[in-house]
Design a protein around this motif. Sequence first.
Motif, PDB file in Angstrom:
ATOM      1  N   GLY A 168      22.335  37.494 -48.335  1.00 60.91           N
ATOM      2  CA  GLY A 168      22.970  36.409 -49.498  1.00 60.91           C
ATOM      3  C   GLY A 168      22.009  34.567 -49.550  1.00 60.91           C
ATOM      4  O   GLY A 168      22.920  33.855 -49.852  1.00 60.91           O
ATOM      5  N   PHE A 169      20.803  34.855 -49.438  1.00 61.81           N
ATOM      6  CA  PHE A 169      20.039  33.583 -49.804  1.00 61.81           C
ATOM      7  C   PHE A 169      19.628  34.228 -51.037  1.00 61.81           C
ATOM      8  O   PHE A 169      19.469  35.054 -51.884  1.00 61.81           O
ATOM      9  N   ASP A 170      19.079  32.657 -51.891  1.00 57.86           N
ATOM     10  CA  ASP A 170      18.751  32.943 -53.080  1.00 57.86           C
ATOM     11  C   ASP A 170      18.016  33.248 -53.320  1.00 57.86           C
ATOM     12  O   ASP A 170      17.065  32.053 -52.596  1.00 57.86           O
ATOM     13  N   SER A 171      17.121  34.000 -53.844  1.00 52.34           N
ATOM     14  CA  SER A 171      15.879  34.659 -53.702  1.00 52.34           C
ATOM     15  C   SER A 171      14.979  34.085 -54.701  1.00 52.34           C
ATOM     16  O   SER A 171      13.579  34.958 -54.637  1.00 52.34           O
ATOM     17  N   ARG A 172      15.495  33.317 -55.661  1.00 54.21           N
ATOM     18  CA  ARG A 172      14.467  32.803 -56.435  1.00 54.21           C
ATOM     19  C   ARG A 172      14.119  31.832 -55.857  1.00 54.21           C
ATOM     20  O   ARG A 172      13.243  31.019 -56.625  1.00 54.21           O
ATOM     21  N   ARG A 173      14.544  31.441 -54.596  1.00 52.72           N
ATOM     22  CA  ARG A 173      13.668  30.419 -54.126  1.00 52.72           C
ATOM     23  C   ARG A 173      12.525  30.595 -53.244  1.00 52.72           C
ATOM     24  O   ARG A 173      11.303  30.145 -52.246  1.00 52.72           O
ATOM     25  N   PHE A 174      12.247  31.790 -53.124  1.00 55.95           N
ATOM     26  CA  PHE A 174      10.746  33.064 -52.668  1.00 55.95           C
ATOM     27  C   PHE A 174      10.070  33.144 -53.784  1.00 55.95           C
ATOM     28  O   PHE A 174      10.581  34.237 -54.737  1.00 55.95           O
ATOM     29  N   ARG A 175       8.826  33.235 -54.097  1.00 51.58           N
ATOM     30  CA  ARG A 175       8.055  33.222 -55.197  1.00 51.58           C
ATOM     31  C   ARG A 175       6.981  34.042 -55.134  1.00 51.58           C
ATOM     32  O   ARG A 175       6.242  33.577 -54.273  1.00 51.58           O
ATOM     33  N   LEU A 176       6.048  35.174 -55.266  1.00 48.68           N
ATOM     34  CA  LEU A 176       4.636  35.603 -55.500  1.00 48.68           C
ATOM     35  C   LEU A 176       3.986  36.000 -57.245  1.00 48.68           C
ATOM     36  O   LEU A 176       4.510  35.828 -57.787  1.00 48.68           O
ATOM     37  N   GLU A 177       2.866  34.843 -56.602  1.00 44.13           N
ATOM     38  CA  GLU A 177       2.142  34.455 -57.999  1.00 44.13           C
ATOM     39  C   GLU A 177       0.875  35.287 -57.808  1.00 44.13           C
ATOM     40  O   GLU A 177      -0.392  34.619 -56.826  1.00 44.13           O
TER      41      GLU A 177
END
Lengths: 139, 398
Positions: free
Chosen positions: A95-104
């Motif tokens: 239930g946490f917004d996965s857009r807060r985590f990013r892989l680049e």
Amino acid sequence: MSFNPNIVGFACQWCTYAGADLAGNLRCKYPPTIKLIKVPCSGTVEAEFILEALRRGADGVLVGGCHFGDCHYKEGNYKAARRMKLLKKLIADEGFDSRRFRLEWISGAEGMKFAEVVTEFTNELIELGPSPLKKAVKP
Amino acid sequence: MMSFISKMFNETDGENTNSNISNPSPVDETERHTHTAPQHLEDVATSIEDKDIAQVKAEKKQTEKSEKLKFAFMLAGGCAGCEMALIDISEKLVDTLDHLEIVFWAPTAADVKYKDLEAYPDNFIDLAFVDGMVRNTENEHMVTVLRQKSKVLVAFGACATVGGVAAMGDLHTKDELFDYAYKQSWSTDNPDGVLPTSEYILDGKYNLTIPAFTDRCMTIAELVDVDFFIGGCPPHHDFIAATVNLVLSGEMPAKGTWLTSGKAVCDVCTRNPAITGEMRRPVGQVFRTVEGQPDPVKCLLQQGYICFGPMTQGDCGAACLKANMPCRGCGGPIPGIKDFGARCLTTIGSTLKDERTCDQLMEKYPQLAKFVYRYSYTSGMIDKRKSAESVPSRRNLP
């Protein structure tokens, strides 16, 4: 006062960290929202590190590694890619917004890209607002 | 007690026969027999100046008191399987009962009430076990009371230490849970759609209260200070016996210790490729347990049956693996793990061969959180219902 996101960045010492260094040398402008942590390889970043950063109130987490085929340890970034994919799904399930985590993937030659990614991520987080896991930011 | 005292009387009589009271008067005799209160008898004992007997008696009283440890066992939001596991230590339990005085074991074994526990003085209980997580206001209250009354509190079993199966309910809202449990499930017969409320007035005059469902599950350590932890669903009886012996010997380790082996399931699993001398290979295909028949000798993880053996404590002796089933993590995390589910993903993620296998895993286990946090959701680091402020420190986790 507008919301100023707090980003924790895990940067691979061979590529992304060098990229951030180059961004500085090139005098690229990007918001001072990211706190970089140098790691030997994106493959050393455990899912627990990211969850810990989020739990302690980071608004976003960025993991930066080498492009596929460029890894100093041959396959560290492939492992990171699989882990992060699973983690993103796990975070979403909880239930946490996965857009807060990013892989680049940012190489040592991509100083501009580093600045762009941080700017873009910061703007996205401003739209999302403060992390629900941290205390409401006082205006 | 009475026989001891009557013996004392006889000795007194015998002693005195030789000295001055050779023929005691009938008045004295009746007086002696009618006054049976211990107070009086003690007076007699001292009056005859037989110090030895009084001393022995006092010492005996002392040792009787100090030898027996006051023991309590409380079931919070659990299934009573942990109690069964304790009884499973069988003859060892019978031996230990000589040293334990059960002052509270509710609601399963002993006939004691919550009010009895509340009436005990603080620190009255020497050793208390709690099994089950905190799921409602009753659990919340009783665990707090038990902590106050006990010197040593042990969180016993998977629910008490890391949350347990019921904690997966936290992946849903209370409305979803109630809706399914009281309206939608196939065995429910509830045409009026009545949902439980914590307060209810029956016939307009009887005010009934039942415990209220809390917003989220809590482990015992999140609510109160816990001294020791024993993982497992249920804990293995060998480790329970070892714990009870440890307590009786009085040589307890440092506070916050897990009284378990601390070894991973893989350490005790006979399928471990490290034992069989096999090379580890990346996993090219993922299977669910219902698909196909795994090789009964080879490592299940290597065969694509996702197994949590690498990060689970193996007190069980790899029991599920012996039955050709992969480990699901009931033993609790091995030392050094902060978040069991995240560590599972880290380990499994790097075991998978390529991106395609990764997609396959997510496809086969669409609820990844329920898969990796089957027994430990509450001890996970992310919960949408927790704010950073309300999350207590994780110092007590391994």
